[in-house]
Design an enzyme around this catalytic site. Sequence first.
Site, PDB file in Angstrom:
ATOM      1  N   ASP A   1       0.856  -1.179   0.000  1.00 50.12           N
ATOM      2  CA  ASP A   1       0.000   0.000   0.000  1.00 50.12           C
ATOM      3  C   ASP A   1       0.887   1.222   0.000  1.00 50.12           C
ATOM      4  OD1 ASP A   1      -2.293  -1.240   0.110  1.00 50.12           O
ATOM      5  OD2 ASP A   1      -2.900  -0.626   2.118  1.00 50.12           O
TER       6      ASP A   1
ATOM      7  N   ASP B   1      -4.299  -2.531   4.982  1.00 55.32           N
ATOM      8  CA  ASP B   1      -4.793  -2.044   6.266  1.00 55.32           C
ATOM      9  C   ASP B   1      -6.307  -2.011   6.294  1.00 55.32           C
ATOM     10  OD1 ASP B   1      -5.124  -0.091   4.425  1.00 55.32           O
ATOM     11  OD2 ASP B   1      -3.941   1.428   5.455  1.00 55.32           O
TER      12      ASP B   1
ATOM     13  N   ASP C   1      -8.986  -5.095   2.086  1.00 54.52           N
ATOM     14  CA  ASP C   1      -7.747  -5.777   1.696  1.00 54.52           C
ATOM     15  C   ASP C   1      -7.750  -7.235   2.127  1.00 54.52           C
ATOM     16  OD1 ASP C   1      -6.560  -3.555   0.547  1.00 54.52           O
ATOM     17  OD2 ASP C   1      -5.800  -2.834   2.458  1.00 54.52           O
TER      18      ASP C   1
END
Length: 1176
Positions: free
Chosen positions: A470, A791, A795
């Site tokens: 990310d 997070d 996801d």
Amino acid sequence: MGDMTNSDFYSKNQRNEANHAGEFGCTLQELRSLMELRGTEAVVKIKETYGDTEGLCRHLKTSPTEGLAGTAADLEKRKLIFGKNFIPPKKPKTFIQLVWEALQDVTLIILEIAAMISLGLSFYQPPGEGNEGCGTATGGTEDEGEAEAGWIEGAAILLSVICVVLVTAFNDWSKEKQFRGLQSRIEQEQKFTVVRGGQVIQIPVAEIVVGDIAQVKYGDLLPADGIFIQGNDLKIDESSLTGESDQVRKSVDKDPMLLSGTHVMEGSGRMLVTAVGVNSQTGIIFTLLGAGGEEEEKKDKKGKMQDGNMENSQNKAKQQDGAAAMEMQPLKSAEGGEGDDKDKKKSNMHKKEKSVLQGKLTKLAVQIGKAGLVMSAITVIILVLYFAIDTFVVNKQPWLPECTPVYVQYFVKFFIIGVTVLVVAVPEGLPLAVTISLAYSVKKMMRDNNLVRHLDACETMGNATAICSDKTGTLTTNRMTVVQAYVGDVHYREVPAPEVIPAKTMELLVNAIAINSAYTTKILPPEKEGGLPRQVGNKTECGLLGFVLDLKQDYEPVRSLIPEEKLYKVYTFNSVRKSMSTVIKMPDGSFRMYSKGASEIVLKKCSRILNAAGEPRIFRPRDRDEMVKKVIEPMACDGLRTICVAFRDFPSSPEPDWDNENDILSDLTCICVVGIEDPVRPEVPEAIRKCQRAGITVRMVTGDNINTARAIAIKCGIIHPGEDFLCLEGKEFNRRIRNEKGEIEQERIDKIWPKLRVLARSSPTDKHTLVKGIIDSTQVEQRQVVAVTGDGTNDGPALKKADVGFAMGIAGTDVAKEASDIILTDDNFSSIVKAVMWGRNVYDSISKFLQFQLTVNIVAVIVAFTGACITQDSPLKAVQMLWVNLIMDTFASLALATEPPTEALLLRKPYGRNKPLISRTMMKNILGHAVYQLTLIFTLLFVGEKMFKIDSGRNAPLHSPPSEHYTIIFNTFVMMQLFNEINARKIHGERNVFDGIFRNPIFCAIVLGTFAIQIVIVQFGGKPFSCSPLQLDQWMWCVFIGLGELVWGQVIATIPTSRLKFLKEAGRLTEKEEVPEEELNEDVEEIDHAERELRRGQILWFRGLNRIQTQIEVVNTFKSGTSFQGALRRQSSVTSQTQDVTNLSSPSHVSLSNALSSPTSTSAAAAGHPRREGIP
């Protein structure tokens, strides 16, 4: 209280309840039965019994807005009556149970039996003294004392068995303890937001009591049962309880029941806690599991792994094949309990595919075990035959009945020698080395901010070839600050002064930001003087609130004027909308909606914009394109996230149809566009450089604008200008990987992923598709091992699909943590690099141990075997062998498995899945050292007595005293192993074996300790160890020969490995064997929940099957089609559940697609991709 069984706990509660029922308006039982209702039934029941939810709050003496008063006495009373929010864990296995389990080891059982027989026979004195007639049986005349000492060998074997068992049990026990510690740490870290005394505070989950008002928001894992009392747009994923994958919409008047262990997928709100701990829905399931556990225990004696937290035992009873089935139980079990409410999802959570290392090791251990069995059987047969022929044929002795016991004693001795060969051949140290190495790494990784939830993730990480990270919070600091703004037709390069903004615009701007953000998001004064203000809650919103403060305005008064309860409707942020909107009712009855979101998305919905005077003017698509070019792209190219803030007014009547989102979210008026900076973490570029040097590709997957993403990727060093790489947006990515029918095609993904470095504006599904595409790719000869960081709740699927999922400890939602393997406690990318280092270190430690262990095994087996065949007696006695086995296995595994990692580990490429455990270099070392040791031992065996001028120990009678000759052989053998242990520290053919030896105190301690014990054994071991004390000069020779190992090691290092083509590698995982048959059969339960996908699976299956029928070769591979059908069925079930976080049984993705090279899987390809014709 932990060890109180659930039933006692229960009855105790019933009693308390009777005493206190008067104090609250409802009893525990009433609340429990209420929580069992669903939907409208529950609404009716609440109406009938309590009037409404407020009535229920009054009964529970709490306020829907202020929460509980929070006085200690009140909280204690509530815990007493309604229970604590704590589910008592299952009792850990006692040390005695672990000892019993260690005793189940087949080789140990054989030894115990042999020792018992030996003991029994030594006490049995045959009648009459006619023994001399029994031929060579007695060999020489014995002293009385020696005959009496016959029991010593048996006793010594038993003693050493006890040692081995205690060591194994102690290891299991300490591992169990570590997991409990880890477990409680995970539990303590889980906090939840509640309202007490009007203040919003965070408390540990265990402190929640009935009557608390809890705030639930997107991404939470509900810690207790409750009733929804106020909120908006709340959607819950209840699949962990019901198995239904659809999200359930909650509302006060239709379905207010919130259950523990379920996930909030959208929205926010407040709930009144009505049941905690063992009385919550999760707790009730647990109580049933606990009760079921007791009956199960009895059946479990058969050696089936137990459910619940206690899988951590090394259940040796599973080893049907004895030594050959050396299963690495300690690894499988590593998933010990993970938070309370997490356990019941455990069944779906287990990673079914063995970790790479485990697969390779199991295979290796089985091979060695089989070889050992064969060797020991041959040894026994040769000894028995030799004895029989020599006694009855050559010397023509009749078999006399009085001689029978003597002969039996001989046979027992031969049997013991055989078993000893087997014991030495089987590397029981292997599972131990793996466990120690992993446990040690996990403990140390805690210091490097990696909280490992699944042991094998640590080792898989060493093989990682790709990391999909990310951007926000991992590569960047996640401290958002607004640095540019476009307000009133002007693009300000820094935050504008409050005076230049028109008053109307300012008021709209402050309201839009203050109201249209989660009220839990706040900016608090800094903890330390002169520090930065603390940002609490969603970081982007914090950045916007900070912008309000920078404009010398305040958002608190606006929020107190319009508290959360008064918000008319909220469209919460989710990955599909990419925007958030809040509707409020104005004093005149009309409605106003404030919106904020990704600028290119919100601007498309704007038809007006506020000008320099604060008045709306028309905003045409042409103006929009110009604005994108002039404002948004320049901001994005500076690496800023652009957020657009807008509003829209609605008339009071007719009231708009709020559910028609497309109409509502259109015709907006843009207030301003801001550029938010999220600076790159200072240590990230260096960490990424290390990854790239270590052969790991870093890809950035983000929801941000492509220009922002590219700018940050350049700052981080993920892409370097001038390289050949791709940066795609989610839409473009999807367009490229799908065919005309909109289906994803692996070949298309294969064209993209090798060059893809940045995927921007991506949805969670894109992330999952990318990860799956890379893992399933057959482009490269090595299967890619992918790590993913995430997070958000969305996801989850990607984290589960990945080989290693990293969740963020600080910013991560509970759902993400639940799906992950490792939690980064500091959310920092550089911790991932540490994980890679540790992972590679585990792999190397085990290779070091193997190199050492196998040298010992080869030498000991050959010595025992040839010695026994030539001299009818093994030069190394059973007890000596057990000592060698103990030090060489247990201690060496400790010494070599605890080598600390060095930066040098990051200078090589990943090993990959198909790289054998024992490389050519290692094979060269193993065989080279074995040659040295065997040469010296045989020299000593056959001409040692002449060299040292001592009596020969060969052909000694049955109970003769220990000879110096054999003692020297034993001692030399141990010395050589000790010095070879130092050689084993290096496996890549390095010259300096002492490099960094003092950084590992455990290693030094063990080598010196072993040396000291060896001196004691030789000098004072006497009869039990078959040793006679040696002179100083004899000792010097032993040590000198041992030191020769180090010199010999240098000689071996000089020989180039490339010359030795004949050396085989061992311990390689071929693709076909990645999922063994038994494992597939164990998964049968797992297939059940995919029954509904079965139809699709079968169609694909038949389609694939028809094509295959022509390929006889493949059909042969499929002797047992069932396992494959199961695999396929499961594969189809997985594809259709991509959206469903909890049921995603990614671990059971049988790696078929990665096996396309093997014939077995051509069918998988055919069935999995109906359009893939031309199969070879």
